[in-house]
Design a protein around this motif. Structure first.
Motif, short mmCIF file in Angstrom:
data_model
loop_
_atom_site.label_atom_id
_atom_site.label_comp_id
_atom_site.label_asym_id
_atom_site.label_seq_id
_atom_site.Cartn_x
_atom_site.Cartn_y
_atom_site.Cartn_z
N ILE A 5 32.51 -9.13 12.62
CA ILE A 5 33.15 -7.96 13.26
C ILE A 5 32.36 -7.02 13.73
N ASP A 6 32.34 -6.86 15.08
CA ASP A 6 31.25 -5.89 15.75
C ASP A 6 29.86 -6.02 15.46
N GLY A 7 29.63 -7.38 15.25
CA GLY A 7 28.24 -7.67 15.09
C GLY A 7 27.74 -7.82 13.79
N LYS A 8 28.63 -7.46 12.89
CA LYS A 8 28.45 -7.35 11.48
C LYS A 8 29.07 -8.60 10.61
#
Length: 84
Positions: A76-79
């Motif tokens: 999610i969002d690069g995490k």
């Protein structure tokens, strides 16, 4: 006691069989060449009893974590968010 019980259940069939051999040798059961189903019946009864006891033990010792549905890891969002 939790770690001792599986060890006891692994050793118990051998102990029961040893006691059975000691008992039959002490009584000197003679079959006169005929088939004697008695030892096989007792071994079957002991095996089924130990199987049932093993299932009861596993049912009681189960911690209940297998009932929940695991969540996959997601991004999610690069995490990276680990699942559970």
């Amino acid at each position: 006691m939790g770690r001792l019980l599986p060890l006891l259940m692994a050793i118990l069939p051998f102990v029961v069989y040893w006691l059975f051999l000691a008992f039959t040798r002490a009584r000197r059961i003679e079959t006169d060449g005929k088939f004697n189903p008695r030892p096989y019946v007792w071994l079957l009864i002991c095996g089924l009893t130990l199987s049932a006891l093993s299932m009861v033990y596993l049912g009681l010792a189960h911690d209940g974590d297998g009932e929940r549905t695991p969540e996959p890891t997601r991004v999610i969002d690069g995490k990276i968010i680990r699942g559970g």
